[in-house]
Design a protein around this motif. Structure first.
Motif, mmCIF file in Angstrom:
data_model
loop_
_atom_site.group_PDB
_atom_site.id
_atom_site.type_symbol
_atom_site.label_atom_id
_atom_site.label_comp_id
_atom_site.label_asym_id
_atom_site.label_seq_id
_atom_site.Cartn_x
_atom_site.Cartn_y
_atom_site.Cartn_z
ATOM 1 N N ILE A 35 -23.673 16.240 -17.229
ATOM 2 C CA ILE A 35 -23.625 15.156 -16.246
ATOM 3 C C ILE A 35 -22.780 15.561 -15.039
ATOM 4 N N LEU A 36 -21.651 16.217 -15.287
ATOM 5 C CA LEU A 36 -20.693 16.564 -14.231
ATOM 6 C C LEU A 36 -21.069 17.829 -13.462
ATOM 7 N N GLY A 37 -22.136 18.501 -13.887
ATOM 8 C CA GLY A 37 -22.549 19.714 -13.205
ATOM 9 C C GLY A 37 -21.702 20.914 -13.540
ATOM 10 N N GLY A 78 -24.802 11.510 -6.645
ATOM 11 C CA GLY A 78 -23.549 11.985 -7.197
ATOM 12 C C GLY A 78 -23.230 11.386 -8.546
ATOM 13 N N VAL A 79 -22.139 11.874 -9.126
ATOM 14 C CA VAL A 79 -21.583 11.312 -10.359
ATOM 15 C C VAL A 79 -20.575 10.254 -9.941
ATOM 16 N N ARG A 80 -20.736 9.048 -10.451
ATOM 17 C CA ARG A 80 -19.877 7.934 -10.044
ATOM 18 C C ARG A 80 -18.916 7.580 -11.172
ATOM 19 N N PRO A 114 -23.747 18.064 -8.342
ATOM 20 C CA PRO A 114 -23.543 16.698 -7.859
ATOM 21 C C PRO A 114 -22.078 16.458 -7.512
ATOM 22 N N ALA A 115 -21.853 15.667 -6.471
ATOM 23 C CA ALA A 115 -20.483 15.309 -6.114
ATOM 24 C C ALA A 115 -19.914 14.356 -7.164
#
Length: 326
Positions: free
Chosen positions: A312-314, A238-240, A199-200
């Motif tokens: 969460i951050l990949g 994505g991760v926000r 994820p971005a």
């Protein structure tokens, strides 16, 4: 006279039937930024300068609930150090006390270069020390002029090269933006083209950051509306994150918690005062982390552990050999 009891006796409102709202029903990552490149002891006497002070600040914030550490290094006189060996030693000392903390590194090192070559020394030296030394890299996504002496140049070509280099080096990019144009460039240049992996990690800069205002300080509530508008354009998958600084760092952070951001970044890199309406100064970054933890938990949000933050951050889990070496 009407019988009040009779009027109210059979009324059952729909209050209890409201559906659950899952916006805040997920773990929150707290990312700590104890020291950056600009904030000085003239602004806050407690600002960490030396390596020992920087390490203590990171370790104390970890103990307070920070699972991610935004890594900067400084020389003894407070001037930012861009020497990757100094950065590595700082990380080594933090790992001695909190070996599972997630490292989010500012990668810029060679100021005779731009783009990929500017960050290459940091990436190569830290990754040669171990995968855990550089798990994410915090990137500018727009050209920025510091002074007449230097401008960070971000072009489509050098940005694509930078992301390709980081992905090949097993470093997750963190895109740090404050304007729609920069966020749109990231989406067009590296997300939609498949250059960047999912994820971005998309961070909106809120308030004062570094040496300038990323977003308006006032008037309320339009400064917050500005951030809410930017938030809506971030990729759904994505991760926000919110990286809040300046006078309004706490309200911006609380807004992010309510809006369901995955990560908030706080600390003395970008914040001097504890509250927007007071001149009380933050004593430590751990104080900011503890305050955010208390607020988030009072709103029902659980705080992510380092391993949960990686998921969460990949970021790949720490493998057995890495943990054994620690």
């Amino acid at each position: 006279m009407a019988d009040i009891k009779n009027i109210y006796a059979d009324i059952v409102t729909g209050l209890h039937a409201e559906p659950r709202l899952e916006t805040m029903g997920k773990k929150l990552i707290i990312n700590v930024a104890p020291t950056g490149s600009f904030t000085s002891r003239q602004q806050n006497p407690g600002q960490p300068y030396t390596m020992e002070e920087n390490v203590t600040a990171a370790v104390d914030a970890y103990k307070a609930a920070a699972s991610v550490w935004h890594v900067h290094a400084r020389e003894k006189d407070g001037i930012p150090s861009k020497d990757p060996h100094v950065v590595k030693e700082t990380i080594d000392r933090v790992f001695d006390k909190c070996p599972d903390i997630v490292t989010s590194v500012l990668p810029y090192a060679d100021y005779d270069q731009q783009g990929r070559e500017q960050i290459r020394p940091t990436v190569e030296i830290l990754k040669s020390a171990g995968e855990q030394y550089m798990e994410t890299a915090v990137l500018l996504i727009m050209s920025v002029t510091l002074s007449d002496k230097f401008t960070y140049v971000v072009s489509e070509t050098n940005f694509k090269e930078t992301i390709e280099f980081l992905e090949a080096s097993n470093v997750r990019p963190e895109y740090q933006g404050h304007a729609y144009s920069g966020l749109k460039d990231v989406m067009d240049w590296v997300l939609d083209t498949g250059i960047a992996k999912d994820p971005a990690i998309m961070n909106i800069m809120c308030g004062f950051h570094g040496y300038s205002h990323a977003t308006p300080l006032s008037p309320d509530p339009w400064n917050y509306v500005n951030i809410m508008s930017l938030y809506q354009v971030l990729p759904d998958a994505g991760v926000r994150g919110f990286c809040a600084g300046g006078r309004n760092w706490l309200p911006f952070t609380v807004l992010g918690i309510m809006m369901g951001v995955d990560m908030v970044r706080v600390g003395m890199e970008d914040s001097v005062f504890k509250y927007p309406h007071s001149d009380e100064k933050l004593k430590t970054s751990a104080e900011a982390v503890a305050l955010v933890k208390t607020i988030a938990e009072s709103m029902g949000r659980e705080i992510a552990t380092p391993d949960e933050a990686r998921e969460i951050l990949g970021i790949a889990p720490r493998n057995a050999s890495t943990k054994a070496a620690e």
